[in-house]
Design a protein around this motif. Structure first.
Motif, short mmCIF file in Angstrom:
data_model
loop_
_atom_site.label_atom_id
_atom_site.label_comp_id
_atom_site.label_asym_id
_atom_site.label_seq_id
_atom_site.Cartn_x
_atom_site.Cartn_y
_atom_site.Cartn_z
N ARG A 367 0.81 -1.20 0.00
CA ARG A 367 0.00 0.00 0.00
C ARG A 367 0.85 1.27 0.00
O ARG A 367 0.63 2.19 -0.77
CB ARG A 367 -0.95 0.00 1.20
N ARG A 368 1.87 1.28 0.87
CA ARG A 368 2.69 2.47 1.01
C ARG A 368 3.37 2.83 -0.31
O ARG A 368 3.39 3.98 -0.74
CB ARG A 368 3.75 2.21 2.08
N ASN A 369 3.87 1.81 -0.99
CA ASN A 369 4.57 2.00 -2.25
C ASN A 369 3.62 2.47 -3.35
O ASN A 369 3.93 3.38 -4.12
CB ASN A 369 5.26 0.68 -2.63
N TRP A 371 0.83 4.11 -2.99
CA TRP A 371 0.43 5.50 -2.77
C TRP A 371 1.53 6.47 -3.11
O TRP A 371 1.29 7.55 -3.63
CB TRP A 371 -0.09 5.72 -1.35
N ARG A 372 2.78 6.05 -2.83
CA ARG A 372 3.90 6.91 -3.19
C ARG A 372 3.90 7.15 -4.71
O ARG A 372 4.06 8.28 -5.18
CB ARG A 372 5.23 6.24 -2.77
N ASP B 32 7.96 -2.16 7.97
CA ASP B 32 7.65 -0.74 8.13
C ASP B 32 7.65 -0.34 9.60
O ASP B 32 8.23 0.69 9.97
CB ASP B 32 6.26 -0.44 7.53
N ASP B 36 10.03 2.38 11.52
CA ASP B 36 9.47 3.50 12.27
C ASP B 36 9.96 3.51 13.71
O ASP B 36 10.25 4.56 14.28
CB ASP B 36 7.94 3.45 12.25
N ARG B 66 13.02 7.29 4.02
CA ARG B 66 12.95 6.00 4.71
C ARG B 66 14.12 5.11 4.29
O ARG B 66 14.60 4.30 5.07
CB ARG B 66 11.64 5.30 4.42
#
Lengths: 467, 467
Positions: A367-369, A371-372, B32, B36, B66
């Motif tokens: 998901r994070r990728n 959205w990036r 992730d 963090d 990151r």
């Protein structure tokens, strides 16, 4: 499968093309002359140095009439190797022209995966006829493969596998291999299996040869070991080979039992086909398009996509029709509107292509990728829009000497290029999520969005500002 | 290169993605969270089961901030395998963040071809610093590779090769291999060489294992044997592997002496890159576009192509401008003209894509074959034109109730689709002949032709018939 010794690679430079690969122009000319003269000895002599893959390509590229003549002269020489290289698009045609005993002999020479590839699209009657050439155990292996879904690892694998229990020594294993008389033509690993035929690891032949005779296979197994489910899609299999640099991979059934092995050359062929599909689908060409296709066949593949495009083009025209009176008042709009649409279409296609490629290489996941990347494309779309808003604003201003027109085209440019970027990334992502091939979001769909949005934004804004 | 035993493939289903390949959503979430929380042990534990290729992909997909944090936590664990998997686009960035001794150790673990790939784009100072980690003979091998042109077989090969004289027996060869301590990590053939190191054939390890101990290598050599020139282009090398199902190929210098070997996994990677280039170029995206690129980098690649497109779009607009008064009189022309252009653009793109693919797979060669395809495309273009002339004629007739308008759009459709087909096949053929990449004939150029021709044909005809 062993290469035919007669078909040794020719070293005469005139027999190769400029790049040194494949048959050269001289050789092709000699073959053409031999076909024209119906000169069988000359044809055989010309083909003797050629690799089976090149002969298959040659057959594929002849026009249908010459192909028939060629096969009438050469059919006795067609062996399993050539037959397995012949492209699907002309295979039925070739099979029909070959004498029954030539086909039978060729099929007997083929590895089980090549036989599967040959018969999988046939109806049961034809299939049974071809398989009757095989002995019972080979036929069973082919039937087992055919029981797996189309485009699955089970269809791709060959059932000929070299296995050994993991407690065997190197000496024992080498003796076993030396005594076997049914070894596959190509193998690179010994697969370790437990008594219930579950694969537990594999040993490369290089490691086997390099180790002491009393070493145990278990201790020589590669650290990284991957099996492939017989139900896995062949595209995923190709990805796994490419990603993990595999040379061969054991294939297992639902109970994790070994049923075959896939080698990298087959995975490479699949990778090649998948790329072909992507590129053809993106261009709105039937994904089975082939250079040997006839005019009718080519029309059959391309007309439907053009029909879809016509419908979407008419859709865009309906938008223009709404603003007919505006155009009549400010005819410059008719001159400039294709620019807005075209820039949006191109920007959208850029994003779309990158997205389809990224999905194909599994680099658009998490998901994070995702959205990036979506944020990046939106930002790029907006910035592109701003840049070309300024450029086109200036051009329109100078060309038509109107500040309002310049502002209108600038805003339309920003809106359309931002929407183009979003459509280019979101449409393929949505298709992927829905389980469809993202490459089906071909140019046609994205350019429909950019045409409609472009015309709406430009003409709509113009109609309220300029008239 | 040996896989790190700790990095054994995880079998826990939650650690894999839906397809069962690559790290799954759960694992990515854990990673992730560990980044963090700056939790080094948790990060190491999460990455332990992952393959080096997946770790490299993970690093590639992190956003730059990151990524920096990740490397600060994980840099000690980066080994040769991970480093050689990391994409060019972020390699410099990663190398800068790694401690010197980690890089040195990683470089020492890598095969010579991976080191070449790592250093080939560096300047001499940086390159010397990296190569100083190697011992003299490994460094010499890398330097030898670097002496060959970029994108050549010489750059792709590894210099670690297993060779034997062809008069050796199987027993002698196995004893020799067993005694060697510098064997390459992966090898599939023993290459037979004469006393002057000219390769004369090769024996597969499977054949070696399966044969009697007193058999002579010469008698076990494969019938089909192909060497690759160190100066050959890597695209041609990939083609040869795919065409002839090679697993490895000996590389020779100008004097036909053995200098290295290329294995199929490297050829597969090249095939993948070449496809990527084709598809990106056709879409008018910089061919080094990457999913990890920043917004600025992405803009830098795409803006120039959009600029080219703007110029060509303005060119098409100039054609429209000629007929401004005609449009003002018959505003239906403004509504219908994008349809003519769009249909031509799509038909042209179809032909173009098929042509570029056919050239890439070497299936568009030989004068007779090329002319057959050109004739076919011309016929298809004409027939498509006829079909859509009828359809659009009827649509225009009904929509605008004008027979002359229907005839005009019909004729324009035929002209534009025929020209589209010719442009789609002839432009890439001409580029290929001129030694350029046919994929550079991206949509942009073909659609310029179809826009200009479409507007000219439609508006020009209309201006003389309708007004």
């Amino acid at each position: 499968m062993a290469d035919d010794p007669k078909r040794e690679q020719s070293k005469a430079p005139s027999d190769r093309d400029e790049g040194g690969y494949g048959p050269g122009a001289d050789l092709l000319a000699r073959i053409d002359a031999a076909i024209d003269a119906d000169d069988r000895p000359a044809l055989n002599a010309a083909l003797e140095p050629m690799h089976a893959a090149d002969i298959a390509d040659l057959i594929e590229r002849l026009d249908p009439a010459r192909r028939r003549r060629f096969l009438a002269m050469y059919s006795d020489e067609i062996d399993g190797e050539i037959l397995s290289e012949i492209d699907e698009s002309i295979r039925d045609e070739v099979l029909e022209l070959l004498p029954r005993d030539v086909v039978d002999e060729a099929v007997r020479e083929m590895d089980s995966d090549d036989v599967v590839d040959l018969v999988e699209d046939m109806d049961e009657r034809e299939r049974a006829r071809i398989l009757s050439a095989l002995d019972a155990s080979d036929r069973a292996a082919v039937r087992q493969s055919l029981a797996y879904p189309e485009y699955s690892a089970g269809r791709l694998m060959q059932s000929e596998v070299v296995t050994a229990p993991d407690h065997w020594s190197v000496a024992q294993t080498i003796d076993f291999i030396r005594a076997e008389d049914w070894l596959p033509e190509q193998f690179y690993h010994v697969i370790l299996v437990d008594p219930r035929r579950h694969p537990t690891g594999y040993v490369t032949l290089g490691r086997l040869l390099a180790s002491r005779r009393d070493a145990t296979l278990r201790d020589l197994a590669e650290d990284s070991f991957r099996t492939v489910s017989a139900f896995a899609e062949e595209g995923d299999v190709a990805y796994v080979f490419n990603q993990y640099h595999l040379i061969s991979a054991p294939v297992v059934d639902r109970d994790d039992r070994l049923v075959g092995v896939i080698t990298i050359d087959d995975a490479m062929a699949v990778l090649d086909e998948e790329h072909e599909e992507d590129i053809l689908r993106l261009a709105g060409v039937g994904d089975e398009s082939n250079i040997s296709d006839s005019v009718t066949e080519t029309l059959r593949q391309r007309l439907p996509w053009l029909m879809v495009n016509l419908v979407t083009a008419i859709l865009a025209s309906l938008v223009i029709a709404i603003y007919e009176t505006t155009i009549q008042e400010v005819v410059a709009l008719a001159v400039l509107m294709p620019i807005v649409a075209s820039m949006g279409g191109n920007a959208g296609t850029q994003t779309l292509t990158v997205a389809v490629r990224a999905l194909a290489t599994r680099s658009l996941s998490g998901r994070r990728n995702v959205w990036r990347v979506v944020r990046r494309e939106a930002a790029v779309g907006l910035l592109n829009g701003l840049a070309f808003a300024v450029v086109m604003g200036v051009v329109a201003w100078i060309w038509f000497d109107g500040v309002s027109l310049a502002v209108v085209i600038g805003i339309a440019m920003i809106v359309n290029m931002a929407i183009a970027a979003l459509a280019g990334i979101l449409i393929p992502l949505a298709l992927e999520r829905a389980g469809a091939d993202p490459a089906l979001a071909s140019g046609t769909f994205v350019t429909t969005v950019t045409d409609v949005v472009g015309f709406f934004a430009f003409l709509g804004l113009a109609s309220s500002v300029l008239t």
